[in-house]
Motif scaffolding. Structure first.
Motif, PDB file in Angstrom:
ATOM      1  N   ILE A  33       2.585   6.386   2.489  1.00 28.34           N
ATOM      2  CA  ILE A  33       1.553   5.444   2.788  1.00 28.34           C
ATOM      3  C   ILE A  33       1.997   4.524   2.879  1.00 28.34           C
ATOM      4  N   LEU A  34       2.995   3.729   1.583  1.00 25.94           N
ATOM      5  CA  LEU A  34       3.235   2.229   2.528  1.00 25.94           C
ATOM      6  C   LEU A  34       4.110   2.349   3.629  1.00 25.94           C
ATOM      7  N   GLY A  35       4.885   3.396   3.626  1.00 24.97           N
ATOM      8  CA  GLY A  35       6.363   3.121   5.082  1.00 24.97           C
ATOM      9  C   GLY A  35       5.983   4.415   5.652  1.00 24.97           C
ATOM     10  N   ALA A  36       4.682   4.198   6.527  1.00 19.33           N
ATOM     11  CA  ALA A  36       4.459   5.130   7.697  1.00 19.33           C
ATOM     12  C   ALA A  36       3.643   4.322   8.368  1.00 19.33           C
ATOM     13  N   PRO A  37       3.827   4.422   9.834  1.00 14.22           N
ATOM     14  CA  PRO A  37       2.738   3.397  10.515  1.00 14.22           C
ATOM     15  C   PRO A  37       1.452   3.730  10.353  1.00 14.22           C
ATOM     16  N   ALA A  38       0.020   2.890  10.835  1.00 12.07           N
ATOM     17  CA  ALA A  38      -1.074   2.870  10.098  1.00 12.07           C
ATOM     18  C   ALA A  38      -1.375   4.048  11.465  1.00 12.07           C
ATOM     19  N   SER A  39      -0.790   4.425  12.192  1.00 12.19           N
ATOM     20  CA  SER A  39      -1.346   6.340  12.701  1.00 12.19           C
ATOM     21  C   SER A  39      -1.237   7.146  11.469  1.00 12.19           C
ATOM     22  N   GLU A  40      -0.735   7.012  10.331  1.00 10.33           N
ATOM     23  CA  GLU A  40      -0.427   7.874   9.382  1.00 10.33           C
ATOM     24  C   GLU A  40      -1.050   7.910   8.717  1.00 10.33           C
ATOM     25  N   GLN A  42      -4.390   7.929   8.185  1.00 14.15           N
ATOM     26  CA  GLN A  42      -5.683   8.642   7.348  1.00 14.15           C
ATOM     27  C   GLN A  42      -5.148  10.499   7.031  1.00 14.15           C
ATOM     28  N   ARG A  43      -3.974  10.736   7.849  1.00 18.60           N
ATOM     29  CA  ARG A  43      -3.683  12.100   7.157  1.00 18.60           C
ATOM     30  C   ARG A  43      -2.487  11.846   5.676  1.00 18.60           C
ATOM     31  N   LEU A  44      -2.282  10.863   5.402  1.00 22.27           N
ATOM     32  CA  LEU A  44      -1.502  11.154   3.892  1.00 22.27           C
ATOM     33  C   LEU A  44      -2.323  10.537   2.653  1.00 22.27           C
ATOM     34  N   ALA A  45      -3.389   9.751   3.718  1.00 26.52           N
ATOM     35  CA  ALA A  45      -4.660   9.511   2.311  1.00 26.52           C
ATOM     36  C   ALA A  45      -5.654  10.886   2.116  1.00 26.52           C
ATOM     37  N   LYS A  92      -8.283   5.532  -9.081  1.00 26.86           N
ATOM     38  CA  LYS A  92      -7.345   4.284  -8.937  1.00 26.86           C
ATOM     39  C   LYS A  92      -7.105   4.523  -7.946  1.00 26.86           C
ATOM     40  N   LEU A  93      -5.531   5.519  -7.645  1.00 26.20           N
ATOM     41  CA  LEU A  93      -4.399   5.607  -6.942  1.00 26.20           C
ATOM     42  C   LEU A  93      -4.807   5.886  -5.226  1.00 26.20           C
ATOM     43  N   ASP A  94      -6.118   6.950  -6.003  1.00 25.45           N
ATOM     44  CA  ASP A  94      -6.166   7.686  -4.571  1.00 25.45           C
ATOM     45  C   ASP A  94      -7.223   6.505  -4.073  1.00 25.45           C
ATOM     46  N   ALA A  95      -7.854   5.401  -4.238  1.00 19.95           N
ATOM     47  CA  ALA A  95      -8.725   4.455  -4.003  1.00 19.95           C
ATOM     48  C   ALA A  95      -8.245   3.459  -3.169  1.00 19.95           C
ATOM     49  N   ALA A  96      -6.484   3.179  -3.950  1.00 16.78           N
ATOM     50  CA  ALA A  96      -5.676   1.985  -3.559  1.00 16.78           C
ATOM     51  C   ALA A  96      -5.095   2.876  -1.466  1.00 16.78           C
ATOM     52  N   GLY A  97      -4.671   4.030  -1.799  1.00 15.10           N
ATOM     53  CA  GLY A  97      -4.747   4.450  -0.265  1.00 15.10           C
ATOM     54  C   GLY A  97      -5.933   4.568   0.225  1.00 15.10           C
ATOM     55  N   ASP A  98      -6.915   5.236   0.533  1.00 15.87           N
ATOM     56  CA  ASP A  98      -8.083   4.557   0.797  1.00 15.87           C
ATOM     57  C   ASP A  98      -7.782   3.366   1.226  1.00 15.87           C
ATOM     58  N   LEU A  99      -7.739   2.153   0.389  1.00 21.48           N
ATOM     59  CA  LEU A  99      -7.964   0.664   0.797  1.00 21.48           C
ATOM     60  C   LEU A  99      -6.509   0.935   2.355  1.00 21.48           C
ATOM     61  N   VAL A 100      -5.699   1.026   1.359  1.00 24.52           N
ATOM     62  CA  VAL A 100      -4.343   0.693   2.904  1.00 24.52           C
ATOM     63  C   VAL A 100      -4.932   1.333   4.203  1.00 24.52           C
ATOM     64  N   ARG A 107       1.992  -3.232   6.468  1.00 24.24           N
ATOM     65  CA  ARG A 107       3.385  -2.889   5.929  1.00 24.24           C
ATOM     66  C   ARG A 107       2.155  -3.884   4.854  1.00 24.24           C
ATOM     67  N   LEU A 108       2.953  -3.502   3.526  1.00 25.22           N
ATOM     68  CA  LEU A 108       2.432  -4.017   2.196  1.00 25.22           C
ATOM     69  C   LEU A 108       3.833  -5.281   1.833  1.00 25.22           C
ATOM     70  N   PRO A 109       3.452  -6.137   0.963  1.00 27.09           N
ATOM     71  CA  PRO A 109       4.929  -6.841   0.241  1.00 27.09           C
ATOM     72  C   PRO A 109       5.613  -5.862  -0.797  1.00 27.09           C
ATOM     73  N   LYS A 110       6.637  -5.651  -1.216  1.00 26.93           N
ATOM     74  CA  LYS A 110       7.590  -5.109  -1.970  1.00 26.93           C
ATOM     75  C   LYS A 110       6.761  -4.568  -3.316  1.00 26.93           C
ATOM     76  N   ARG A 111       5.856  -6.478  -3.803  1.00 26.82           N
ATOM     77  CA  ARG A 111       5.950  -5.961  -5.126  1.00 26.82           C
ATOM     78  C   ARG A 111       4.582  -4.626  -4.947  1.00 26.82           C
ATOM     79  N   ALA A 112       4.042  -3.715  -3.736  1.00 27.16           N
ATOM     80  CA  ALA A 112       3.497  -2.396  -3.848  1.00 27.16           C
ATOM     81  C   ALA A 112       4.292  -1.582  -4.185  1.00 27.16           C
ATOM     82  N   ALA A 113       5.463  -1.576  -4.106  1.00 25.87           N
ATOM     83  CA  ALA A 113       6.419  -0.872  -4.296  1.00 25.87           C
ATOM     84  C   ALA A 113       7.244  -0.836  -5.662  1.00 25.87           C
ATOM     85  N   ASP A 114       7.337  -1.866  -7.006  1.00 28.52           N
ATOM     86  CA  ASP A 114       7.453  -2.867  -7.478  1.00 28.52           C
ATOM     87  C   ASP A 114       5.786  -1.776  -8.577  1.00 28.52           C
TER      88      ASP A 114
END
Length: 205
Positions: A33-40, A42-45, A92-100, A107-114
């Motif tokens: 999700i963090l690396g995908a375009p916004a159009s993707e 919902q599917r990943l969520a 909470k992981l699910d909630a994070a994806g939902d919020l994105v 795009r989210l900062p590299k800190r998210a990937a960390d």
């Protein structure tokens, strides 16, 4: 290893390991999700929602198992607590994806990937640890390593928040802060799992 007077039923430990495995899979989906375009998003969520649903099913399966099994490898309250913390981490992981997806963040900062890297490592270690709960002598290093990773995650979170405050406008900051908070809370839930394992080690020593 301690002498066992009664045969143990390891199915509960298998379920706990499977719950930790769901978190490993979910971190992979959230990374997508963090690396995908916004159009993707919902599917990943929706895929994340499926992971969360599986975690809940495993949690309920463990509760059923504990009610119906004669002998368990650990006290029921310990197994329940481990399961609850794992399920809450997945929520909470699910909630994070939902919020994105809801915020349509490209795009989210590299800190998210960390943070996701830390969560994934915590979950991988926990899969192995849940399988070894019948032999507690092997788990002290697990306990210590999860605590170390959690401290690293909390420091990364503080730096991430400071960077957002400096670089973002208020609305953007609020959205990113919501996601950052969910991710650091996942690492805290994984720490709670390890702390519970530490408590078991102390009680059984």
């Amino acid at each position: 290893m301690k002498l066992r007077l009664f045969p143990q039923e390891p199915a509960g430990l298998v379920l706990l390991a499977q719950m930790a495995g769901v978190i490993v899979a979910a971190t992979g989906t959230l990374s997508e999700i963090l690396g995908a375009p916004a159009s993707e998003h919902q599917r990943l969520a929706e895929e994340l929602h499926e992971h969360e649903s599986k975690s809940l099913d495993l949690h309920f399966a463990l509760l059923t198992h504990m009610r119906t099994s004669f002998v368990n490898p650990l006290p029921r309250e310990d197994m329940y607590t481990l399961s609850r913390h794992l399920n809450e981490a997945m929520e909470k992981l699910d909630a994070a994806g939902d919020l994105v997806a809801l915020y349509k963040l490209d795009r989210l900062p590299k800190r998210a990937a960390d943070q996701l890297e830390i969560i994934s490592r915590q979950a991988e270690l926990t899969v192995d640890a849940m399988r070894k709960l019948e032999d507690l002598d092997e788990l002290e290093d697990y306990w210590i390593e999860i605590l170390r990773l959690a401290k690293r995650a909390e420091r990364s979170h503080r730096i991430w928040v400071a960077e957002m405050l400096k670089d973002m406008k208020s609305t953007q900051y609020a959205r990113h802060r919501d996601i950052a908070n969910q991710l650091v809370e996942v690492t805290k839930d994984m720490r709670k799992v390890a702390t519970q394992v530490g408590s078991i080690i102390v009680k059984e020593s």
